[in-house]
Design an enzyme around this catalytic site. Sequence first.
Site, PDB file in Angstrom:
ATOM      1  CB  CYS A  94      -0.936   0.001   1.203  1.00  0.00           C
ATOM      2  SG  CYS A  94      -1.655  -1.615   1.503  1.00  0.00           S
ATOM      3  CB  CYS A 242     -12.516  -1.614   6.947  1.00  0.00           C
ATOM      4  SG  CYS A 242     -12.679  -2.780   8.308  1.00  0.00           S
ATOM      5  CB  ILE A 245     -12.779  -2.484  -2.530  1.00  0.00           C
ATOM      6  CG1 ILE A 245     -12.467  -3.559  -1.480  1.00  0.00           C
ATOM      7  CG2 ILE A 245     -12.307  -2.892  -3.912  1.00  0.00           C
ATOM      8  CD1 ILE A 245     -13.301  -4.815  -1.628  1.00  0.00           C
ATOM      9  CE  LYS A 363     -15.107   4.325   7.161  1.00  0.00           C
ATOM     10  NZ  LYS A 363     -15.938   4.581   5.961  1.00  0.00           N
ATOM     11  CG  HIS A 367      -6.177   2.193   0.584  1.00  0.00           C
ATOM     12  ND1 HIS A 367      -5.014   2.754   0.121  1.00  0.00           N
ATOM     13  CD2 HIS A 367      -5.792   1.076   1.279  1.00  0.00           C
ATOM     14  CE1 HIS A 367      -3.978   2.012   0.511  1.00  0.00           C
ATOM     15  NE2 HIS A 367      -4.433   0.994   1.201  1.00  0.00           N
TER      16      HIS A 367
END
Lengths: 421, 140
Positions: A94, A242, A245, A363, A367
Site C-alpha cells: 500500500c 475499514c 475497495i 477511509k 484506497h
Amino acid sequence: MNKHLRLAREVVVVGAGMSPFGVFPEKDSKDLFVEAFQDMLASVDKGFDPDDIQALYLGNFSNDFFVHQAHWGPIISDAVGLIPKPATRTEGACASSALAFREGVLAIASGLYDLVLVGGVEVMSQRSTEEVAEGLALATVPYEGQVGFTFPGVFGVTASAYFHKYGAGRQHLMDVTIKSHLNGKLNPKAQYQATLAEMMEAKRQKALAKGAPAPQWADEKAFLGDPQANPMVAWPLHLFDCCPISDGAACVLLAPAGIARNFTDHPLYVAGMGQGSGRGLHAKKDLTSFEATQAAAAEAYAMSGLEPGDVQVCEVHDCFSIAEIIHLEDLGFFPPGHGYRAVAEGKTRRDGIKPINTSGGLKCKGHPVGATGVSQVVEIWHQLRGEAGERQVPMQGLRVGATHNLGGTGGTCTFTIFERR
Amino acid sequence: MQDMPFSDSSFQKHLDQGRLMGCRCNSCQELYTPPRPLCPTCRLSRMEWVAMSGKGRLCAFTAITVPPPALKQEGFSRDNPYAVGVVELAEGTRVVARLLGLELSDPDSVALGQPMEVVFIKGGPDGSGDTVLGFQPAAE
Ligand SMILES: [Zn+2]
C-alpha cells in the site's frame, strides 16, 4: 557513511493531480491515470511542455492480481505520451507510490534528471470482496496468512493489544471514523462524500420508502454500535473502521529547486523524507506501534531539521481506524497511549491543533492501494498552497505539511515533510 | 532432527508431526520461533533446534467474520467466525496462531494474558492439508 541525511540538491513539487477515487467499472488503469495526469497538467501555474518530462516512476501494488495484467510502467508511460523514456514500477504494497515518489526525488537529487513524473494507480473493484481480501493478504508475512490472518485481522489484533495496553475502546475508534466522514464530505474527489449523520438519514429514508420500519439511532456512535448497520469484520474492527475497495490514480511533477520558478511561484519543498521496514506480528517488539514508521519519521525529521510539533497538517495511512491512532503516536505528534485521547478531544479535526487526513483519509477518500501515497501528496499540495477549498485548514501561517504511507501490515513505511518557502 | 535445515519447510514438517519447534543461535543464544537459517543479529548460521513447551499466554486476538476463500471453503463465515492471534510462549518468543476454544459470541469477554496451550489443527476442508499451528485456553 553519510550521517547527515541530506539530498545532494533540493527537490520541489511543481504540479499535482489525481483522478476521483471510487468504483469505476467502465475505467481501467490507463483511463484513471490519464485523468490524474490532466489534473496535474492543469495545476502547473506557469504551464510546461510535457515532452520535458524525463522519466516516470509508477507505484502499483498488485494489478497483476486485481486485473491480471502486470508490467504497468511502459503501459502508463505510453498512455501519457512518454515512450521511449524510462518507466519504472515500484512495489511496496500500500506504500507503492510513496516509493515511486522517493525514487523520483532521488533521481532528481542525484542530478540525473530535471523533470520527473511520479504517480500510482490501482484498479481493485473488478474483484469480489473475498478476492480483494485474498489479494491484500499477499502483503502480510507468510506465517500470518498460513494461520488465517486477513488484512483486517492483523489490524484487529493490533487494536486488541492497544485496547489492553492503554484502556481505549471501540468508542475511540468511532471518533476517528466520525472525523474522517466530516472531512470526506468536503472532498469532491472522495469515494464517500457524506457525513455519518447524512448516511444515517439516507438509510432511514430508504427504509421508509420500502414501507419498512425506519431505524432510529440517537447519534453517530449509536449507529456505529448497531451490528446491523455496522457489522463486525475482525474484532474489534467493524465495517466503518475499514477503508473501502477503490480504483484511482494520482501523480505529481518533481523538479530541482533551482528551476522551480519556471513552473510556479509556489512550489512545495521536500524538506525531509524517510523510509523504514518492519517485521511480522510474531517478531514485532511492540504490537501497538510500527517500527517502520518510527524509522521513517526519525529519518525525515533529521533531514528536515524539523520536529513533530512543526508539522501543521498531515495525511496518515488510516487503512483502519486503529492505524490512524497509532500513527499519531509513532510520528511523535502525541505520546504513546495518548493518540486516542487526542482524537476524542478533537485535536485532529480540521480546525484542531493537528489536522489529520483533511482529504477524508483512506477511509473516505478511498484506497486504491498503489495510488494512495502520491494522492496524499496531492492533498498536502492543496493545503499548503491554500487551495483546498471548503476543507482548507483554517490555520494561520500554514507552511509545513507531511504524508505518512504504510505498506502491508507495516513492512514498508514512508514519511515525507513538505514546506512552503 | 538436528540436521534438518532451519527453514519454514522444516517448521511445517515438525508441525505436521505434532511438534512446535524453534531454534537457538549458538553464538548469541537468541531463541527464534519460527526457526530461521541466519541469526539476524550475529548473521551467523550456528543454529540448533529447540523443542518448545507449547505453553504460553494470549497477547492479542481477533475474530474474523470475512474469511479468505480457503477458510470460507472450510465453513467459516459471518455467522461462524474463527479466531487468530499472537501467543507469547513460555520461552519468551511469540508466534501467530489460530485460536480455538474462545467465546467468540462475546469477544469482549476474552481475557488477554490468559494461559494457552498448543494444539495442532488438521488443515483443509477434509483435514488432509498442512497442519495449522493453533492454541487454546490451557486446561487448569
Ligand atoms: Zn545470534
